[in-house]
Design a protein around this motif. Structure first.
Motif, mmCIF file in Angstrom:
data_model
loop_
_atom_site.group_PDB
_atom_site.id
_atom_site.type_symbol
_atom_site.label_atom_id
_atom_site.label_comp_id
_atom_site.label_asym_id
_atom_site.label_seq_id
_atom_site.Cartn_x
_atom_site.Cartn_y
_atom_site.Cartn_z
ATOM 1 N N PRO A 168 2.341 3.405 -6.609
ATOM 2 C CA PRO A 168 2.121 4.672 -7.104
ATOM 3 C C PRO A 168 0.640 5.241 -7.476
ATOM 4 O O PRO A 168 0.497 6.432 -7.715
ATOM 5 C CB PRO A 168 3.208 4.626 -8.531
ATOM 6 N N ARG A 201 -1.981 8.330 7.536
ATOM 7 C CA ARG A 201 -3.118 8.694 7.119
ATOM 8 C C ARG A 201 -3.515 7.980 5.956
ATOM 9 O O ARG A 201 -2.806 7.966 4.807
ATOM 10 C CB ARG A 201 -3.399 10.074 6.891
ATOM 11 N N ARG A 202 -4.885 7.373 5.964
ATOM 12 C CA ARG A 202 -5.155 6.376 4.556
ATOM 13 C C ARG A 202 -5.842 7.502 3.820
ATOM 14 O O ARG A 202 -6.218 6.950 2.520
ATOM 15 C CB ARG A 202 -6.043 5.396 5.022
ATOM 16 N N TYR A 231 0.739 -1.281 -0.066
ATOM 17 C CA TYR A 231 -0.024 0.213 0.126
ATOM 18 C C TYR A 231 0.912 1.432 -0.015
ATOM 19 O O TYR A 231 0.496 2.112 -0.591
ATOM 20 C CB TYR A 231 -0.872 -0.102 1.114
ATOM 21 N N ARG A 265 2.056 11.600 -4.342
ATOM 22 C CA ARG A 265 0.982 10.805 -3.679
ATOM 23 C C ARG A 265 1.408 11.118 -2.005
ATOM 24 O O ARG A 265 0.456 11.390 -1.160
ATOM 25 C CB ARG A 265 1.021 9.439 -3.759
ATOM 26 N N HIS A 266 2.738 11.032 -1.639
ATOM 27 C CA HIS A 266 3.308 10.971 -0.496
ATOM 28 C C HIS A 266 3.195 12.646 0.104
ATOM 29 O O HIS A 266 3.211 12.755 1.436
ATOM 30 C CB HIS A 266 4.454 10.351 0.002
ATOM 31 N N GLU A 284 -6.718 9.762 0.764
ATOM 32 C CA GLU A 284 -5.765 10.193 -0.260
ATOM 33 C C GLU A 284 -6.275 11.344 -0.923
ATOM 34 O O GLU A 284 -7.376 11.414 -1.416
ATOM 35 C CB GLU A 284 -5.951 8.983 -1.494
ATOM 36 N N LYS A 287 0.062 13.392 1.362
ATOM 37 C CA LYS A 287 -0.191 12.868 2.500
ATOM 38 C C LYS A 287 0.555 13.568 3.601
ATOM 39 O O LYS A 287 -0.139 13.980 4.728
ATOM 40 C CB LYS A 287 0.426 11.585 2.640
#
Lengths: 90, 241
Positions: A50, B13-14, A46, B36-37, B16, B40
């Motif tokens: 990407p 934290r889930r 998870y 993506r990170h 998105e 987050k």
């Protein structure tokens, strides 16, 4: 949702705009397959996905959302326990 | 999260903010992973909407001989305004624009973090999406920091660098473990390494797994190895460049 496979040769988009109406998953050549006996629910797959294609299910496993998975194989490569194998095919 | 000695991915934290619906990235794109990170780390989509993507910027300066021009590219840059008028700049570096093969000669890519430090930016850090917890922590720190911040991210690119898409996380780790891209943070000119490599890998291991370095001869690799060792020794003694 539109399909990449229905496109003309050369993958030319006939209408301008974004890739949003297209399904992201259908250009996949390999599909990740999880072995639930080996999986320890560590969530490393998870973490490294990407495309944010892994979703937590009620039993604690991370399930692949096949609309978004592009089949890159990072999850299979990074899994410490070898629980994810890449199957050829859509 | 800070209470645990081991990082637990499940506690991240889930939610998105990154929308895979609008992502047009290739498969195995580490830049998408980095974005993506970053989302987050920033927390909410509102913060991201205030951000501004900059067009890659090119600068030409004349060479010493006058005739040949060397070009330096800035990769994609995300600027996020903070409260108080300061800016958090995040650079997504996939090493695509560095035209480092002019006239058959090789030269180093521009050391952007050092430029930022010399420019007087109080918080400068480098990170790589192969180390996501480090990246998220730095984004959080950079966003809550009093003053301007600059964060440089190395994003391996399977298409541009020439490797299998499933290796892109591995490639970032190789770059860090062979000291080619050391991860550090500079707060008010005080440098601290985030990832220590007591036994670094040979740079050859990194170069030989990529298609773009196919024509790199062994003598040049040895040269690069000695340069990298030298640079890392400098970083160890907390001197940037």
């Amino acid at each position: 949702m539109n399909n990449w496979a229905n496109n003309k040769v050369g993958c030319i988009l006939l209408q301008e705009g974004r890739a949003e109406p297209f399904n992201k998953g259908d250009r996949r050549t390999h599909t990740p397959l999880r072995d639930k006996e080996k999986c320890t629910k560590c969530a490393l797959c998870y973490l490294y996905c990407p495309d944010a294609a892994l979703r937590l299910t009620e039993d604690g496993f991370f399930e692949v959302d096949k609309d978004y998975c592009k089949g890159c194989g990072i999850c299979s490569r990074e899994c410490w326990f070898g629980a994810i194998s890449m199957e050829e095919g859509h | 999260m800070e209470r645990f000695a081991v990082f637990v991915p499940k506690l991240l934290r889930r939610q998105e903010c990154f929308l895979p619906e609008s992502s047009r990235s290739c498969k195995g794109c580490a830049e998408a992973l980095a974005v993506r990170h970053v989302c987050k780390g920033l927390g909410s989509a509102d913060v991201l909407e205030k951000g501004e993507w900059m067009i890659p910027w090119e600068q030409s300066i004349p060479d010493l001989e006058g005739s040949v021009r060397r070009r330096y590219f800035l990769p994609a840059l995300l600027r996020i305004p903070k409260t108080g008028g300061q800016v958090l700049s995040i650079c997504f570096d996939n090493e695509a624009g560095t035209d480092n093969r002019e006239r058959g000669k090789w030269f180093w890519k521009k050391h952007m973090p050092a430029v930022a430090v010399a420019d007087g930016i109080p918080y400068v850090a480098t990170a790589c999406p192969s180390y996501p917890f480090d990246l998220v922590a730095k984004i959080k720190e950079g966003y809550s920091f009093q003053g301007d911040a600059y964060i440089h991210l190395l994003c391996p690119c399977p298409v541009g660098w020439g490797f299998e898409p499933n290796l892109s996380v591995k490639m970032g780790k190789l770059a860090v473990e062979s000291n080619l891209f050391p991860i550090y943070e500079v707060v008010h000119n005080r440098l601290s390494l985030s990832v220590e490599t007591p036994r670094p890998r040979p740079v050859n291991e990194y170069f030989r797994t990529q298609g773009r370095f196919k024509d790199l001869s062994d003598t040049i690799v040895d040269e690069i190895q000695s340069m990298v060792t030298q640079e890392y020794a400098k970083l160890k003694s907390a001197v940037l460049l």
